[in-house]
Design a protein around this motif. Sequence first.
Motif, PDB file in Angstrom:
ATOM      1  N   ASP A   1       7.973   2.947   4.137  1.00 17.41           N
ATOM      2  CA  ASP A   1       6.890   2.348   3.349  1.00 17.41           C
ATOM      3  C   ASP A   1       7.508   1.711   2.104  1.00 17.41           C
ATOM      4  O   ASP A   1       7.867   2.408   1.152  1.00 17.41           O
ATOM      5  CB  ASP A   1       5.877   3.426   2.961  1.00 17.41           C
ATOM      6  CG  ASP A   1       4.628   2.850   2.306  1.00 17.41           C
ATOM      7  OD1 ASP A   1       4.729   1.791   1.656  1.00 17.41           O
ATOM      8  OD2 ASP A   1       3.557   3.470   2.429  1.00 17.41           O
ATOM      9  N   SER A   2       7.632   0.386   2.106  1.00 18.24           N
ATOM     10  CA  SER A   2       8.292  -0.302   0.994  1.00 18.24           C
ATOM     11  C   SER A   2       7.497  -0.170  -0.305  1.00 18.24           C
ATOM     12  O   SER A   2       8.080  -0.070  -1.391  1.00 18.24           O
ATOM     13  CB  SER A   2       8.509  -1.779   1.337  1.00 18.24           C
ATOM     14  OG  SER A   2       7.281  -2.424   1.610  1.00 18.24           O
ATOM     15  N   GLN A   3       6.167  -0.165  -0.228  1.00 22.57           N
ATOM     16  CA  GLN A   3       5.358  -0.022  -1.436  1.00 22.57           C
ATOM     17  C   GLN A   3       5.545   1.353  -2.065  1.00 22.57           C
ATOM     18  O   GLN A   3       5.663   1.482  -3.285  1.00 22.57           O
ATOM     19  CB  GLN A   3       3.883  -0.261  -1.110  1.00 22.57           C
ATOM     20  CG  GLN A   3       3.546  -1.704  -0.756  1.00 22.57           C
ATOM     21  CD  GLN A   3       2.055  -1.916  -0.573  1.00 22.57           C
ATOM     22  OE1 GLN A   3       1.290  -0.962  -0.432  1.00 22.57           O
ATOM     23  NE2 GLN A   3       1.628  -3.173  -0.571  1.00 22.57           N
ATOM     24  N   GLN A   4       5.580   2.374  -1.237  1.00 24.09           N
ATOM     25  CA  GLN A   4       5.800   3.729  -1.735  1.00 24.09           C
ATOM     26  C   GLN A   4       7.192   3.851  -2.349  1.00 24.09           C
ATOM     27  O   GLN A   4       7.376   4.483  -3.395  1.00 24.09           O
ATOM     28  CB  GLN A   4       5.630   4.726  -0.588  1.00 24.09           C
ATOM     29  CG  GLN A   4       5.653   6.185  -1.004  1.00 24.09           C
ATOM     30  CD  GLN A   4       5.459   7.108   0.181  1.00 24.09           C
ATOM     31  OE1 GLN A   4       6.294   7.184   1.077  1.00 24.09           O
ATOM     32  NE2 GLN A   4       4.339   7.811   0.205  1.00 24.09           N
ATOM     33  N   LEU A   5       8.167   3.204  -1.721  1.00 28.52           N
ATOM     34  CA  LEU A   5       9.545   3.260  -2.198  1.00 28.52           C
ATOM     35  C   LEU A   5       9.686   2.582  -3.558  1.00 28.52           C
ATOM     36  O   LEU A   5      10.291   3.137  -4.485  1.00 28.52           O
ATOM     37  CB  LEU A   5      10.466   2.602  -1.174  1.00 28.52           C
ATOM     38  CG  LEU A   5      11.972   2.724  -1.403  1.00 28.52           C
ATOM     39  CD1 LEU A   5      12.402   4.181  -1.326  1.00 28.52           C
ATOM     40  CD2 LEU A   5      12.733   1.899  -0.371  1.00 28.52           C
ATOM     41  N   THR A   6       9.123   1.383  -3.701  1.00 24.98           N
ATOM     42  CA  THR A   6       9.238   0.666  -4.968  1.00 24.98           C
ATOM     43  C   THR A   6       8.419   1.341  -6.071  1.00 24.98           C
ATOM     44  O   THR A   6       8.807   1.316  -7.242  1.00 24.98           O
ATOM     45  CB  THR A   6       8.799  -0.800  -4.808  1.00 24.98           C
ATOM     46  OG1 THR A   6       7.471  -0.846  -4.258  1.00 24.98           O
ATOM     47  CG2 THR A   6       9.743  -1.546  -3.880  1.00 24.98           C
ATOM     48  N   ALA A   7       7.292   1.962  -5.704  1.00 25.48           N
ATOM     49  CA  ALA A   7       6.494   2.679  -6.702  1.00 25.48           C
ATOM     50  C   ALA A   7       7.265   3.876  -7.246  1.00 25.48           C
ATOM     51  O   ALA A   7       7.250   4.153  -8.454  1.00 25.48           O
ATOM     52  CB  ALA A   7       5.170   3.132  -6.089  1.00 25.48           C
TER      53      ALA A   7
END
Length: 242
Positions: free
Chosen positions: A46-52
């Motif tokens: 999950d790229s959004q979870q990673l960047t968050a």
Amino acid sequence: MAGASLLQPGQAARLESQLVDRLHQALNNNDTAGLTALIDQEGTVDSQQLTARLGRLTEKFGPLTWQVSQGQPLADGRARLELSVRGMGEVAGVPYQLEATQILAVSSHQGQILNQEVLKEESWVYSGDQRLPVTLQIPDAVLTGQRYDVDVILDEPLNSGLLAGGILEVGPYEVETMGAPTIQLTTLNAGGLFKRVQAPYTPGGQTWTVMLVHPNGTLITSKRVQVSDMPPPPMATPPNLH
């Protein structure tokens, strides 16, 4: 595991060196767009979870200094990615230092990360110039339902002053949001903290957070224990060239 069909059975894979270099650069530049570009949207990351999570870490301890390298590939064909990070933050006017390491089993496709699994994760946050010399005797991985020890041992006896500490299991939400758990502290007289625990009966992970308060400052350390219904895959055996 999704994407495993990209690898031949028993074949040890390595990530492209360009991918490792780009990941190193994106992390050190806090480049969320560059990090997202390295994630295959067809995979399980999950790229959004990673960047968050990167954003929260940077907010608390930035600017961050990252190291990214590859270890010996795993026997099941996945690459072994090793990350470490250092940073500094401040709470109520008190400076804290961060040191953390993470080892991932990773598969990639066409220069992008397709899937990842956390094999080991450990962090240290401490006040003062040097962290309290302690050893975490906590396994990296256990089987479902297994009983195991969570021990934190002082490497050197304290010459004076009291030492207080506590151990707490932290849930997935607190880990992801980097929340500050409330840990009940007790006075320590036995040279450390010792706790017998049991793994859950479903695969996943358990994260243990330890807090130690001593005359020279405070230490908070966390470690994730991988919980699996089968033994972890070994590293690949290098070919015999003789």
